[in-house]
Scaffold this active site. Structure first.
Site, PDB file in Angstrom:
ATOM      1  N   SER A 217       0.833  -1.203   0.000  1.00 34.22           N
ATOM      2  CA  SER A 217       0.000   0.000   0.000  1.00 34.22           C
ATOM      3  C   SER A 217       0.867   1.251   0.000  1.00 34.22           C
ATOM      4  CB  SER A 217      -0.916   0.020   1.221  1.00 34.22           C
ATOM      5  OG  SER A 217      -1.492   1.307   1.334  1.00 34.22           O
TER       6      SER A 217
ATOM      7  N   HIS B  56      -1.147  -1.291  -4.267  1.00 38.66           N
ATOM      8  CA  HIS B  56      -2.430  -0.909  -3.664  1.00 38.66           C
ATOM      9  C   HIS B  56      -2.459   0.607  -3.436  1.00 38.66           C
ATOM     10  CE1 HIS B  56      -5.989  -1.939  -1.181  1.00 38.66           C
ATOM     11  NE2 HIS B  56      -5.607  -0.953  -0.387  1.00 38.66           N
TER      12      HIS B  56
ATOM     13  N   ASP C 178      -4.755   3.798  -1.976  1.00 37.94           N
ATOM     14  CA  ASP C 178      -5.851   4.135  -1.066  1.00 37.94           C
ATOM     15  C   ASP C 178      -6.346   5.555  -1.288  1.00 37.94           C
ATOM     16  OD1 ASP C 178      -6.071   1.759   0.701  1.00 37.94           O
ATOM     17  OD2 ASP C 178      -3.964   2.217   1.092  1.00 37.94           O
TER      18      ASP C 178
ATOM     19  N   MET D 133      -9.015   8.380  -0.269  1.00 37.01           N
ATOM     20  CA  MET D 133      -9.918   8.732   0.852  1.00 37.01           C
ATOM     21  C   MET D 133     -10.472  10.127   0.640  1.00 37.01           C
ATOM     22  SD  MET D 133      -7.544   7.559   4.025  1.00 37.01           S
ATOM     23  CE  MET D 133      -6.612   6.032   3.995  1.00 37.01           C
TER      24      MET D 133
ATOM     25  N   HIS E  91      -8.226   1.184  -4.166  1.00 41.00           N
ATOM     26  CA  HIS E  91      -9.178   1.018  -3.060  1.00 41.00           C
ATOM     27  C   HIS E  91      -9.815   2.371  -2.765  1.00 41.00           C
ATOM     28  CE1 HIS E  91      -9.604   0.079   1.563  1.00 41.00           C
ATOM     29  NE2 HIS E  91     -10.771   0.182   0.965  1.00 41.00           N
TER      30      HIS E  91
ATOM     31  N   MET F 258     -12.042   4.617  -0.750  1.00 42.84           N
ATOM     32  CA  MET F 258     -12.751   4.852   0.518  1.00 42.84           C
ATOM     33  C   MET F 258     -13.465   6.180   0.384  1.00 42.84           C
ATOM     34  SD  MET F 258      -9.736   3.466   2.969  1.00 42.84           S
ATOM     35  CE  MET F 258      -8.554   3.534   1.639  1.00 42.84           C
TER      36      MET F 258
ATOM     37  N   MET G 214     -11.560  -5.629   5.109  1.00 44.25           N
ATOM     38  CA  MET G 214     -10.784  -4.707   5.943  1.00 44.25           C
ATOM     39  C   MET G 214     -10.528  -5.386   7.287  1.00 44.25           C
ATOM     40  SD  MET G 214     -10.173  -2.150   4.078  1.00 44.25           S
ATOM     41  CE  MET G 214      -9.162  -1.390   5.357  1.00 44.25           C
TER      42      MET G 214
ATOM     43  N   GLY H 282      -3.210   4.135   8.026  1.00 47.65           N
ATOM     44  CA  GLY H 282      -2.243   3.042   8.047  1.00 47.65           C
ATOM     45  C   GLY H 282      -1.763   2.829   9.481  1.00 47.65           C
ATOM     46  N   GLY H 283      -1.041   1.748   9.673  1.00 43.64           N
ATOM     47  CA  GLY H 283      -0.377   1.517  10.955  1.00 43.64           C
ATOM     48  C   GLY H 283      -1.265   1.097  12.114  1.00 43.64           C
TER      49      GLY H 283
ATOM     50  N   ASP I 170      -6.718  -6.280   4.116  1.00 48.51           N
ATOM     51  CA  ASP I 170      -6.095  -4.950   4.197  1.00 48.51           C
ATOM     52  C   ASP I 170      -6.130  -4.413   5.625  1.00 48.51           C
ATOM     53  OD1 ASP I 170      -5.175  -2.397   3.679  1.00 48.51           O
ATOM     54  OD2 ASP I 170      -6.877  -1.810   2.417  1.00 48.51           O
TER      55      ASP I 170
ATOM     56  N   GLY J 183      -3.025  -3.834   9.073  1.00 50.89           N
ATOM     57  CA  GLY J 183      -2.320  -4.520  10.159  1.00 50.89           C
ATOM     58  C   GLY J 183      -1.639  -5.812   9.747  1.00 50.89           C
TER      59      GLY J 183
ATOM     60  N   GLY K  72       1.109  -1.988   4.112  1.00 49.65           N
ATOM     61  CA  GLY K  72       1.628  -0.626   4.022  1.00 49.65           C
ATOM     62  C   GLY K  72       2.866  -0.469   4.873  1.00 49.65           C
ATOM     63  N   SER K  73       2.663  -0.266   6.181  1.00 49.90           N
ATOM     64  CA  SER K  73       3.788  -0.019   7.090  1.00 49.90           C
ATOM     65  C   SER K  73       4.807  -1.149   7.069  1.00 49.90           C
ATOM     66  CB  SER K  73       3.303   0.142   8.532  1.00 49.90           C
ATOM     67  OG  SER K  73       2.005   0.621   8.583  1.00 49.90           O
TER      68      SER K  73
END
Ligand code: DX5
Ligand code: ZN
Length: 214
Positions: free
Chosen positions: A6, A31, A33, A35, A64, A66, A135, A142-143, A173, A175, A195-196
Site C-alpha cells: 500500500s 495498492h 488508497d 480517501m 481502493h 474509501m 478490511m 495506516g499503521g 487490508d 495490520g 503498508g507499514s
C-alpha cells in the site's frame, strides 16, 4: 501468497523512488488508497497522484476507493490505468449496477467490506466478483492493529465462494505483518495488502519476499 504493497505508507516526497522500489520487487500489485474525508475520517490523494503513479508503475494498480458514491468515478479510475477497482459495499446503494459498470469499463471488480459488515452481505453478488477485500482495520489510516475477527470472516468468505461457484480472490487490508499474515494464509487469504510492514522496513524487498513466502 500474492502481495499488494500500500503506497499510503510510502515517502511522498520521493514517490518516484518508492514506485521504482515496488517495480523492481516481487510484489504482485500496487495498492492505492483514495480517501475523501467523508466515507472515512481522513483524506489521502486523488486523480492527479493516481495518474502520475499509473505512468510510473509496472505493477497492476489495485485501487481502493474509501469514498462515497464511487460509481461516479469509474471511467476516471480506469483512465489512470487501474487493473482492479475496489468499492465499499457500505458506499454503494446499487452495488450490482456498479459492479457491472466497473467490468464494462474493462477493470476487475472488487467489493470491500468494513470490519463490522458481515460476509453474508455479498451472497447475491459473489458470483460476479473478481475479488473481495476484507478490511482488517477500520479504514482511514495506516499503521493500525489487526482485528482478529477477520480470520473467522476469511473462513466464512471462503465457504461462501466455494458454495457459490465464484472465482473471487480474497484480499486482506490492514495490520498485515508476518504474524497476522501467517494466520491469514492458514485461514485462506489469497492476497495481502501491506503498508507499514513494507514501506516502514529498512529492507522492503525482503519484507515483500517474507510475506510472499507465507
Ligand atoms: C487503511 C488502508 C490500508 C492501509 C494499510 O484504510 O486501506 O490500505 O494503507 O496500512 P497498514 O498495512 O500499515 O495497516
Ligand atoms: Zn487499502
Amino acid at each position: 501468497m500474492q502481495i499488494s504493497p500500500s503506497l499510503l505508507a510510502a515517502d511522498f516526497a520521493h514517490l518516484h523512488r518508492e514506485i521504482e522500489m515496488i517495480n523492481t520487487s516481487e510484489a504482485d500489485m500496487l495498492h492505492l488508497d483514495v480517501m475523501d474525508g467523508v466515507f472515512v475520517p481522513n483524506i489521502s490523494f486523488g486523480f492527479p497522484v493516481l495518474n502520475a503513479v499509473g505512468r510510473l508503475s509496472t505493477k497492476p494498480m489495485d485501487v481502493h476507493l474509501m469514498i462515497v458514491e464511487p460509481q461516479k468515478f469509474i471511467s476516471q479510475v480506469r483512465d489512470c490505468g487501474a487493473a482492479i477497482m475496489n468499492v465499499h459495499q457500505e458506499a454503494c446503494t446499487h452495488l450490482d449496477r456498479t459492479i457491472h459498470e466497473i467490468k464494462a469499463a474493462g477493470m476487475k471488480a472488487a467489493v470491500t467490506l468494513n470490519p463490522s459488515t458481515p460476509v453474508g452481505m455479498l451472497e447475491d453478488i459473489i458470483a460476479e466478483l473478481d475479488m473481495v477485500l476484507l478490511m482488517s482495520v477500520n479504514p482511514g489510516f495506516g499503521g493500525q492493529s489487526f482485528i482478529q475477527n477477520t480470520l473467522a470472516k476469511v473462513r466464512r468468505l471462503k465457504e461462501l465462494i466455494s458454495s457459490s461457484d465464484s472465482k473471487a480472490l480474497i484480499e486482506i487490508d490492514g495490520g498485515v505483518n508476518l504474524t497476522t499474515g501467517r494466520m491469514l494464509a492458514e485461514a485462506g487469504a489469497d492476497i495481502l495488502v501491506a503498508g507499514s510492514f513494507v514501506f516502514g522496513s529498512p529492507t522492503p524487498h525482503e519484507a515483500i519476499n517474507s510475506l510472499k513466502a507465507l
